[in-house]
Scaffold this motif. Structure first.
Motif, short mmCIF file in Angstrom:
data_model
loop_
_atom_site.label_atom_id
_atom_site.label_comp_id
_atom_site.label_asym_id
_atom_site.label_seq_id
_atom_site.Cartn_x
_atom_site.Cartn_y
_atom_site.Cartn_z
N UNK A 132 45.83 3.50 27.42
CA UNK A 132 44.56 4.21 27.59
C UNK A 132 44.80 5.63 28.12
N UNK A 133 45.72 5.76 29.04
CA UNK A 133 46.04 7.08 29.58
C UNK A 133 46.67 7.96 28.50
N UNK A 134 47.56 7.38 27.71
CA UNK A 134 48.19 8.15 26.62
C UNK A 134 47.14 8.69 25.67
N UNK A 135 46.20 7.85 25.26
CA UNK A 135 45.16 8.27 24.32
C UNK A 135 44.28 9.34 24.96
N UNK A 136 43.89 9.14 26.20
CA UNK A 136 43.01 10.10 26.88
C UNK A 136 43.67 11.47 27.01
N UNK A 137 44.96 11.49 27.26
CA UNK A 137 45.66 12.76 27.50
C UNK A 137 46.26 13.38 26.24
N UNK A 138 46.73 12.55 25.30
CA UNK A 138 47.51 13.07 24.18
C UNK A 138 47.00 12.64 22.81
N UNK A 139 45.92 11.90 22.76
CA UNK A 139 45.35 11.48 21.48
C UNK A 139 45.87 10.14 21.01
N UNK A 140 45.25 9.64 19.93
CA UNK A 140 45.59 8.32 19.42
C UNK A 140 46.95 8.24 18.76
N UNK A 141 47.46 9.35 18.28
CA UNK A 141 48.73 9.32 17.56
C UNK A 141 49.58 10.53 17.95
N UNK A 142 50.10 10.53 19.20
CA UNK A 142 50.91 11.67 19.63
C UNK A 142 52.17 11.79 18.77
N UNK A 143 52.67 13.01 18.60
CA UNK A 143 53.87 13.21 17.79
C UNK A 143 55.05 12.37 18.32
N UNK A 144 55.75 11.73 17.43
CA UNK A 144 56.86 10.85 17.81
C UNK A 144 57.89 11.56 18.67
N UNK A 145 58.18 12.82 18.34
CA UNK A 145 59.21 13.55 19.09
C UNK A 145 58.76 13.88 20.52
N UNK A 146 57.46 13.89 20.77
CA UNK A 146 56.96 14.17 22.12
C UNK A 146 56.55 12.91 22.89
N UNK A 147 56.48 11.80 22.19
CA UNK A 147 56.02 10.56 22.82
C UNK A 147 56.80 10.21 24.08
N UNK A 148 58.14 10.24 24.07
CA UNK A 148 58.88 9.88 25.30
C UNK A 148 58.53 10.77 26.49
N UNK A 149 58.37 12.05 26.25
CA UNK A 149 58.01 12.98 27.34
C UNK A 149 56.61 12.67 27.85
N UNK A 150 55.67 12.50 26.93
CA UNK A 150 54.29 12.20 27.30
C UNK A 150 54.22 10.87 28.07
N UNK A 151 54.93 9.90 27.56
CA UNK A 151 54.90 8.58 28.19
C UNK A 151 55.49 8.63 29.60
N UNK A 152 56.57 9.34 29.78
CA UNK A 152 57.18 9.48 31.11
C UNK A 152 56.20 10.14 32.08
N UNK A 153 55.48 11.14 31.61
CA UNK A 153 54.48 11.80 32.47
C UNK A 153 53.39 10.83 32.88
N UNK A 154 52.88 10.09 31.92
CA UNK A 154 51.82 9.12 32.20
C UNK A 154 52.31 8.09 33.21
N UNK A 155 53.49 7.57 33.01
CA UNK A 155 54.01 6.54 33.91
C UNK A 155 54.20 7.09 35.32
#
Length: 172
Positions: free
Chosen positions: A37-60
């Motif tokens: 839910x946090x990923x979608x709220x901050x980065x959209x439903x389909x964040x770019x694969x190359x940025x997903x690990x960075x985005x996910x680490x931030x959310x966590x």
């Protein structure tokens, strides 16, 4: 008021973690933190694969700051994340011990074909994190089942019970 406690969910994509987490949120009651839910709220439903690990680490990181503070305040937390690796589960156990709070780990399992079906169905909904078939496969390779010595409360698949009422009551 319930005691500060970590309720953490272990399971692969599509296993029913969020459904069960929402139930716990009401029954405990507690603060539910769902990383998707946090990923979608901050980065959209389909964040770019190359940025997903960075985005996910931030959310966590932000979520951990929130749930540790909630525990310090005496609020139970429900961590709807999956804890796919033994390393992540061991780190959570160590964090719980350092904070002096009990940890209950719930194990949700589901046959792979049913999980795939659920993910495809969920992908059609607005506001959910999109998981492509290739991503499902990539993530499946990263999933580590619980070891025989890891204690967890088994939660029956909600596919057998739409209400989840058959799963029993969680320890409070």
């Amino acid at each position: 008021m319930p005691e500060a406690r970590i309720h953490a969910l272990h399971g692969f994509i599509g296993s029913g973690k969020t459904t069960f987490a929402r139930r716990l949120e009401r029954e405990v009651p507690g603060l539910r933190l769902t990383s998707d839910e946090w990923m979608v709220a901050l980065y959209g439903q389909d964040p770019p694969a190359e940025l997903f690990p960075v985005y996910h680490a931030r959310v966590m990181a932000v979520m951990e700051a929130q749930w540790t503070r909630a525990l310090e305040l005496g609020v139970p937390v429900i961590l709807d994340h999956g804890f796919w690796t033994r390393e992540s589960r061991d780190a959570l156990r160590a964090k719980a011990a350092a904070l002096g709070v009990p940890l209950t780990l719930y194990a949700l399992t589901l046959p792979e074909e049913e999980a795939r079906r659920r993910v495809r169905e969920r992908n059609e909904q607005v506001g959910t994190l999109y998981i492509a078939d290739a991503t499902f496969e990539l993530f499946r390779a990263r999933f580590e089942p619980l070891g025989a010595e890891e204690e967890a409360v088994p939660i029956p698949s909600p596919r057998f019970s739409l209400e989840m009422g058959d799963a029993g009551s969680p320890p409070m």
